[in-house]
Design a protein around this motif. Sequence first.
Motif, PDB file in Angstrom:
ATOM      1  N   LEU A  87       0.929  -1.051  -0.084  1.00 19.30           N
ATOM      2  CA  LEU A  87      -0.034  -0.051   0.089  1.00 19.30           C
ATOM      3  C   LEU A  87       0.840   1.436  -0.153  1.00 19.30           C
ATOM      4  CD1 LEU A  87      -2.882  -1.060   2.352  1.00 19.30           C
ATOM      5  CD2 LEU A  87      -3.050  -0.628   0.120  1.00 19.30           C
ATOM      6  N   GLY A  88       2.005   1.276   0.985  1.00 17.81           N
ATOM      7  CA  GLY A  88       3.013   2.340   0.810  1.00 17.81           C
ATOM      8  C   GLY A  88       3.550   2.569  -0.615  1.00 17.81           C
ATOM      9  N   VAL A  89       3.971   1.283  -1.286  1.00 14.48           N
ATOM     10  CA  VAL A  89       4.377   1.559  -2.508  1.00 14.48           C
ATOM     11  C   VAL A  89       3.164   2.145  -3.605  1.00 14.48           C
ATOM     12  CG1 VAL A  89       5.297   0.359  -4.632  1.00 14.48           C
ATOM     13  CG2 VAL A  89       6.020  -0.252  -2.377  1.00 14.48           C
ATOM     14  N   PHE A  90       2.188   1.648  -3.467  1.00 13.88           N
ATOM     15  CA  PHE A  90       1.039   2.206  -4.374  1.00 13.88           C
ATOM     16  C   PHE A  90       0.795   3.756  -3.969  1.00 13.88           C
ATOM     17  CE2 PHE A  90      -3.390   3.364  -4.402  1.00 13.88           C
ATOM     18  CZ  PHE A  90      -3.702   2.977  -5.605  1.00 13.88           C
ATOM     19  N   VAL A  91       0.855   4.097  -2.727  1.00 13.74           N
ATOM     20  CA  VAL A  91       0.618   5.596  -2.469  1.00 13.74           C
ATOM     21  C   VAL A  91       1.803   6.303  -2.973  1.00 13.74           C
ATOM     22  CG1 VAL A  91       0.538   7.287  -0.429  1.00 13.74           C
ATOM     23  CG2 VAL A  91      -0.805   5.226  -0.405  1.00 13.74           C
ATOM     24  N   LEU A  92       2.884   5.992  -2.921  1.00 13.07           N
ATOM     25  CA  LEU A  92       4.054   6.791  -3.325  1.00 13.07           C
ATOM     26  C   LEU A  92       4.636   6.541  -4.626  1.00 13.07           C
ATOM     27  CD1 LEU A  92       6.251   6.259   0.112  1.00 13.07           C
ATOM     28  CD2 LEU A  92       4.782   8.384  -0.576  1.00 13.07           C
ATOM     29  N   VAL A  93       4.672   5.448  -5.035  1.00 11.65           N
ATOM     30  CA  VAL A  93       5.155   5.242  -6.396  1.00 11.65           C
ATOM     31  C   VAL A  93       4.452   5.249  -7.567  1.00 11.65           C
ATOM     32  CG1 VAL A  93       6.151   3.549  -7.874  1.00 11.65           C
ATOM     33  CG2 VAL A  93       6.870   3.474  -5.700  1.00 11.65           C
ATOM     34  N   ILE A  94       3.015   4.898  -7.451  1.00 14.45           N
ATOM     35  CA  ILE A  94       2.085   5.295  -8.516  1.00 14.45           C
ATOM     36  C   ILE A  94       1.878   6.873  -8.866  1.00 14.45           C
ATOM     37  CG2 ILE A  94      -0.254   5.119  -9.428  1.00 14.45           C
ATOM     38  CD1 ILE A  94       1.597   2.238  -9.174  1.00 14.45           C
ATOM     39  N   PRO A  95       1.684   7.573  -7.644  1.00 20.38           N
ATOM     40  CA  PRO A  95       1.518   9.135  -7.990  1.00 20.38           C
ATOM     41  C   PRO A  95       2.725   9.661  -8.840  1.00 20.38           C
ATOM     42  CG  PRO A  95       0.642   8.697  -5.982  1.00 20.38           C
ATOM     43  CD  PRO A  95       1.109   7.548  -6.398  1.00 20.38           C
ATOM     44  N   LEU A  96       3.896   9.249  -8.007  1.00 24.86           N
ATOM     45  CA  LEU A  96       5.101   9.753  -8.692  1.00 24.86           C
ATOM     46  C   LEU A  96       5.389   9.473 -10.007  1.00 24.86           C
ATOM     47  CD1 LEU A  96       7.836  11.308  -7.842  1.00 24.86           C
ATOM     48  CD2 LEU A  96       8.873   9.171  -7.150  1.00 24.86           C
ATOM     49  N   LEU A  97       4.781   8.084 -10.428  1.00 20.91           N
ATOM     50  CA  LEU A  97       5.055   7.861 -11.899  1.00 20.91           C
ATOM     51  C   LEU A  97       4.279   8.717 -12.788  1.00 20.91           C
ATOM     52  CD1 LEU A  97       5.169   4.034 -11.540  1.00 20.91           C
ATOM     53  CD2 LEU A  97       7.145   5.465 -12.240  1.00 20.91           C
ATOM     54  N   LEU A  98       2.959   9.102 -12.228  1.00 23.91           N
ATOM     55  CA  LEU A  98       2.031   9.912 -13.138  1.00 23.91           C
ATOM     56  C   LEU A  98       2.826  11.166 -13.121  1.00 23.91           C
ATOM     57  CD1 LEU A  98      -1.218   8.733 -11.490  1.00 23.91           C
ATOM     58  CD2 LEU A  98      -0.424   8.112 -13.715  1.00 23.91           C
ATOM     59  N   ILE A  99       3.396  11.646 -12.049  1.00 23.89           N
ATOM     60  CA  ILE A  99       4.020  13.247 -12.097  1.00 23.89           C
ATOM     61  C   ILE A  99       5.062  13.039 -13.203  1.00 23.89           C
ATOM     62  CG2 ILE A  99       5.241  14.874 -10.848  1.00 23.89           C
ATOM     63  CD1 ILE A  99       3.898  13.911  -8.409  1.00 23.89           C
ATOM     64  N   LEU A 100       5.881  11.998 -13.122  1.00 21.75           N
ATOM     65  CA  LEU A 100       6.948  11.917 -14.078  1.00 21.75           C
ATOM     66  C   LEU A 100       6.630  11.739 -15.650  1.00 21.75           C
ATOM     67  CD1 LEU A 100       9.225   9.250 -12.187  1.00 21.75           C
ATOM     68  CD2 LEU A 100       9.867  11.685 -12.213  1.00 21.75           C
ATOM     69  N   VAL A 101       5.524  11.047 -15.733  1.00 17.81           N
ATOM     70  CA  VAL A 101       4.913  11.098 -17.166  1.00 17.81           C
ATOM     71  C   VAL A 101       4.306  12.389 -17.729  1.00 17.81           C
ATOM     72  CG1 VAL A 101       3.013  10.248 -18.269  1.00 17.81           C
ATOM     73  CG2 VAL A 101       4.159   8.702 -17.091  1.00 17.81           C
ATOM     74  N   VAL A 114      10.280  17.248  -1.868  1.00 18.54           N
ATOM     75  CA  VAL A 114      10.318  17.147  -0.300  1.00 18.54           C
ATOM     76  C   VAL A 114       9.500  16.350   0.172  1.00 18.54           C
ATOM     77  CG1 VAL A 114       9.944  18.613   1.736  1.00 18.54           C
ATOM     78  CG2 VAL A 114      10.993  19.791  -0.090  1.00 18.54           C
ATOM     79  N   HIS A 115       8.079  16.215  -0.401  1.00 20.97           N
ATOM     80  CA  HIS A 115       7.187  15.162   0.086  1.00 20.97           C
ATOM     81  C   HIS A 115       7.538  13.682  -0.096  1.00 20.97           C
ATOM     82  CE1 HIS A 115       3.187  13.409   0.787  1.00 20.97           C
ATOM     83  NE2 HIS A 115       3.332  12.827  -0.354  1.00 20.97           N
ATOM     84  N   TYR A 116       8.046  13.422  -1.453  1.00 22.08           N
ATOM     85  CA  TYR A 116       8.503  11.913  -1.498  1.00 22.08           C
ATOM     86  C   TYR A 116       9.636  11.767  -1.084  1.00 22.08           C
ATOM     87  CZ  TYR A 116       4.302  11.530  -4.699  1.00 22.08           C
ATOM     88  OH  TYR A 116       3.044  11.687  -5.283  1.00 22.08           O
ATOM     89  N   GLY A 117      10.616  12.497  -1.023  1.00 19.79           N
ATOM     90  CA  GLY A 117      11.876  12.270  -0.413  1.00 19.79           C
ATOM     91  C   GLY A 117      11.557  11.904   1.033  1.00 19.79           C
ATOM     92  N   CYS A 118      11.033  12.662   1.691  1.00 25.76           N
ATOM     93  CA  CYS A 118      10.771  12.379   3.306  1.00 25.76           C
ATOM     94  C   CYS A 118       9.820  10.790   3.517  1.00 25.76           C
ATOM     95  CB  CYS A 118       9.859  13.491   4.026  1.00 25.76           C
ATOM     96  SG  CYS A 118      10.993  14.929   4.193  1.00 25.76           S
ATOM     97  N   ALA A 119       8.907  11.027   2.732  1.00 26.52           N
ATOM     98  CA  ALA A 119       7.924   9.809   2.792  1.00 26.52           C
ATOM     99  C   ALA A 119       8.658   8.603   2.445  1.00 26.52           C
ATOM    100  CB  ALA A 119       6.701   9.967   1.913  1.00 26.52           C
ATOM    101  N   SER A 120       9.421   8.578   1.590  1.00 21.60           N
ATOM    102  CA  SER A 120      10.139   7.333   0.892  1.00 21.60           C
ATOM    103  C   SER A 120      11.288   7.024   1.896  1.00 21.60           C
ATOM    104  CB  SER A 120      10.936   7.632  -0.364  1.00 21.60           C
ATOM    105  OG  SER A 120       9.852   7.898  -1.350  1.00 21.60           O
ATOM    106  N   PHE A 121      11.824   7.874   2.772  1.00 29.19           N
ATOM    107  CA  PHE A 121      12.612   7.563   3.501  1.00 29.19           C
ATOM    108  C   PHE A 121      12.161   6.672   4.884  1.00 29.19           C
ATOM    109  CE2 PHE A 121      15.167   8.623   7.492  1.00 29.19           C
ATOM    110  CZ  PHE A 121      16.523   7.950   7.128  1.00 29.19           C
ATOM    111  N   ILE A 122      10.883   7.210   5.164  1.00 25.85           N
ATOM    112  CA  ILE A 122      10.324   6.673   6.517  1.00 25.85           C
ATOM    113  C   ILE A 122       9.763   5.500   5.935  1.00 25.85           C
ATOM    114  CG2 ILE A 122       8.274   7.013   7.955  1.00 25.85           C
ATOM    115  CD1 ILE A 122      10.745   8.794   8.856  1.00 25.85           C
ATOM    116  N   TYR A 123       8.830   5.169   4.831  1.00 27.58           N
ATOM    117  CA  TYR A 123       8.091   4.189   4.647  1.00 27.58           C
ATOM    118  C   TYR A 123       8.499   3.069   3.684  1.00 27.58           C
ATOM    119  CZ  TYR A 123       4.839   7.075   7.068  1.00 27.58           C
ATOM    120  OH  TYR A 123       4.210   8.146   7.965  1.00 27.58           O
ATOM    121  N   LEU A 124       9.618   3.496   3.052  1.00 28.93           N
ATOM    122  CA  LEU A 124      10.029   2.412   1.853  1.00 28.93           C
ATOM    123  C   LEU A 124      11.419   1.919   2.143  1.00 28.93           C
ATOM    124  CD1 LEU A 124       8.627   4.036  -1.595  1.00 28.93           C
ATOM    125  CD2 LEU A 124       7.678   2.223  -0.054  1.00 28.93           C
ATOM    126  N   ARG A 125      12.293   2.440   2.955  1.00 28.85           N
ATOM    127  CA  ARG A 125      13.599   1.870   3.339  1.00 28.85           C
ATOM    128  C   ARG A 125      13.668   0.281   3.964  1.00 28.85           C
ATOM    129  NH1 ARG A 125      13.015   5.200   7.705  1.00 28.85           N
ATOM    130  NH2 ARG A 125      14.270   4.365   9.422  1.00 28.85           N
TER     131      ARG A 125
END
Length: 313
Positions: free
Chosen positions: A202-216, A250-261
């Motif tokens: 779920l953490g991957v879904f919340v962080l990675v999917i929106p980030l991929l959409l932003i990158l596109v 800032v948002h994805y940097g902090c959130a990824s450090f906390i929830y995806l490491r």
Amino acid sequence: MEQVNETVVREFIFLGFSSLARLQQLLFVTFLLLYLFTLGTNAIILSTIVLYRALHTPMYFFLAILSCSETCYTFVIVPKMLVDLLAQKKTISFVGCAIQMFSFLFLGCSHSFLLAAMGYDRYMAICNPLRYTVLMGHGVCMGLVAAACACGFTVSLVTTSLVFRLPFHSSNQLHHFFCDISPVLKLASQHSGLSQLVIFMLGVFVLVIPLLLILVSYVRIISAILKIPSSVGRYKTFSTCASHLIVVTVHYGCASFIYLRPKTNYSLGQDTLISVSYTILTPLFNPVIYSLRNKEFKSALRRTIGQTLYSLN
């Protein structure tokens, strides 16, 4: 005998700032001032957008929602943290902890998808300027915000349910200043591998999917900008996206450090420091970054203040 010794946890004790006992009054004053400044800044941004009709555009609609979200996010965590800094016993009930986790996850997850919606808005503004107002009508904007909230609600509900259905019979000392996922999971008497896997996914879904959409969105934005013949035109066009990119980083940097490491890299001290940044500092900086970098907003703010002062006189 085992059933006699097991005590069901009915409350949690926060130990997030226990190592800084002598500095807690100073931390209280510092965090209180930052919190009040955050509330004041977001109130000014919201009122300016509402009162100044020229700002009734999709970009500022999303900015208003972002300011509202940041304000609610801090309200879930900061007031309780301020009270605990002055209290002898820093506790929260079991149900209160679950409500706090659900609330901040709902707002945080919605925030991720809201940033994706804002990236889509920038894509439509730059790549389809002639049809922008039609393609990004009020209904579409409301739909994107509703979808972001629906995703946030679903993820937070499932995650909170998985965490608090685990048995808590041992320690109730939470090494954090609010009910975050990892510190609470560490107190569970038994860990379900399936539950942890679902929470991670779920953490991957919340962080990675929106980030991929932003990158596109930004791949297409950069492609469109490179076609602009004038370097001044390219700079002006890209500058409208700079604030969004800073907030996303800032948002994805902090959130990824906390929830995806990996769990092996889990550090209570590091997590507390990062958590302070995204619960107190980020909600302050995000709206300020958007507003102070925007000449149109600054002009609208000056006019709104001038009209308000004129009407008072």
